[in-house]
Design an enzyme around this catalytic site. Structure first.
Site, PDB file in Angstrom:
ATOM      1  N   GLU A   1      -6.463  -7.354  -1.544  1.00 37.61           N
ATOM      2  CA  GLU A   1      -6.944  -7.203  -0.165  1.00 37.61           C
ATOM      3  C   GLU A   1      -8.403  -6.782  -0.193  1.00 37.61           C
ATOM      4  OE1 GLU A   1      -4.969  -4.889   2.823  1.00 37.61           O
ATOM      5  OE2 GLU A   1      -2.950  -5.440   2.153  1.00 37.61           O
TER       6      GLU A   1
ATOM      7  N   GLU B   1       0.800  -1.230   0.000  1.00 38.96           N
ATOM      8  CA  GLU B   1       0.000   0.000   0.000  1.00 38.96           C
ATOM      9  C   GLU B   1       0.832   1.279   0.000  1.00 38.96           C
ATOM     10  OE1 GLU B   1      -4.138  -1.633   1.955  1.00 38.96           O
ATOM     11  OE2 GLU B   1      -2.826  -0.424   3.239  1.00 38.96           O
TER      12      GLU B   1
END
Length: 423
Positions: A322, A205
């Protein structure tokens, strides 16, 4: 007219992507030595299309570093295999702190737990996506890298200097080389030569909120992707971004959850060396306070928009790496979580079945028995979640049924097309 042209164009893109997945039927890790490849908007392994279902288990290396905890790793891989899961995403980093992998720049512990993780994945026929550093503070991350440079007397103003400073970038490049060229003490294979590794991930991320134009992060991705590929040409590479749109296609920012993080889904994934695109999906965080129905609608639109762009613009596969539903969300029930998983799985499967670029979904996250202290609300413990196990197994079965040669896989009219149209 424009809508019709887009529809026809996307149908053709999806059809051509499916037809690129040709050649003879072959096995995966167990019966062949081929690496996973991205061909057009499709993954191919040993000459056949590869669609997958999977989960995150970031803690595997941590537990594997202590022989007393290794049973949690082995049990989790066995459970994954029993459920038909074929891809697990996990950390290939632990910077400083307790049970570190890299305790200071260029200095690593002996007897890496990651060797054991990879060897167990291989035994159970499961591929790994290995992330190389964290944007967040957990297990060190960019904050630790910046602090290491400061400890050497190097002045840095913020953690975002991870993406800019040559000293810090040098530390990270050394880590990349150390991991990619490591020889596994259990299997005897160098990581760069092991097809058990599905892909490398540059960062979990990545965000650079000090430069919302996205240019700083794009320059970093370009530099690091070239570095990875100069060492390892066998494996695929992805960035680890969450999917937020940026300045390259301003009209697409309407799909963002209302804020910027310095990433650009389109431009970032067009960088040379990036083999496939990723997105994450956390509507309970991104649009908190909204209803379950609104959150589900957001995710479906989010997947649809990125599938469209992966097919028509990027011409690369897309993975949802995710997603999850937190037990800490208002009104949470296991039934609500199962319904959410089912809806996400249906969107991914419809896209894949119709020849689109969605190649799989990897939920966040699985934990083993005895890890209650590690809970973040999103964890699924298989021994405590029979209904969720059933949902996961169902998806594993139906998406794995798409793993046949394109010559035997009829293009399904309406699947990807309906996803694009929103039907």
């Amino acid at each position: 007219m424009k809508s019709k042209q887009l529809f026809l164009s996307l149908t053709l893109v999806a059809f051509l992507a499916l037809q690129q997945c040709t050649a003879s039927v072959g096995g995966g890790i167990g019966s062949g030595s081929g690496f996973a490849r991205a061909i057009g908007a499709c993954f191919v392994v040993d000459g056949r299309p590869f669609y997958s279902n999977g989960f995150n288990a970031y803690w595997l290396m941590y537990m594997a570093s202590d022989p007393a905890d290794r049973d949690k790793v082995t049990t989790t891989f066995q459970q994954a295999a029993d459920l038909g899961v074929t891809v697990i995403r996990t950390w290939a980093f632990s910077d400083g702190g307790y049970r570190p992998l890299q305790y200071s720049p260029r200095r690593y512990v002996r007897g890496l737990g990651l060797d054991f993780v990879i060897s167990e994945a291989k035994k159970h026929g499961i591929y790994l996506i290995l992330s190389l550093v964290n944007n967040w503070d957990g297990f060190g991350g960019k904050k630790q890298y910046v602090q290491w440079a400061r400890d050497k007397g190097h002045y840095l103003g913020s953690d975002d200097d991870f993406f800019r400073d040559d000293v810090v970038k040098g530390y990270y490049k050394n880590h990349i080389k150390a991991i990619l060229t490591r020889v596994n003490t259990i299997t005897g294979a160098a990581y760069e030569d092991d097809p058990t590794i599905f892909a490398w991930e540059l960062m979990n991320e990545p965000r650079c909120e000090s430069d919302l134009s996205g240019k700083t992060l794009q320059a970093w991705i370009t530099e690091m992707a070239a570095h990875v590929k100069s060492i390892d040409s066998n494996h695929m590479l992805e960035i680890g971004i969450e999917g937020f749109y940026g300045e390259s296609m301003p009209d697409r920012k309407q799909f963002n959850p209302g804020y910027k993080v310095g990433t650009d889904f389109i431009s970032d994934n067009q960088i040379p060396g990036i083999d496939f695109a990723t997105i994450h999906a956390y509507p309970d965080q991104w649009i908190s306070g909204s209803s379950d129905g609104d959150q589900l609608a957001f995710v479906q639109t989010w997947i649809r928009a990125h599938a469209r762009d992966a097919a028509a613009v990027l011409k690369k596969p897309l993975m949802l790496t995710e997603f999850g539903k937190s037990s800490r969300s208002p009104g949470y029930t296991v039934g609500a979580r199962d319904a959410y998983f089912l809806a996400v799985y249906e969107a991914v499967y419809a896209c894949a079945r119709g020849g689109g670029p969605c190649a799989g979904a990897i939920f966040w996250q699985v934990m083993a028995d005895g890890m209650a202290a590690w809970t973040d609300g999103y964890d699924v413990v298989f021994s405590q979640s029979p209904s969720t196990k059933s949902v996961i197994a169902q998806q594993s079965t139906r998406i794995s049924n798409l793993n046949v040669p394109a010559s035997n896989n009829k293009f399904v009219e309406g699947g990807f097309d309906n996803l694009v149209r929103g039907d």
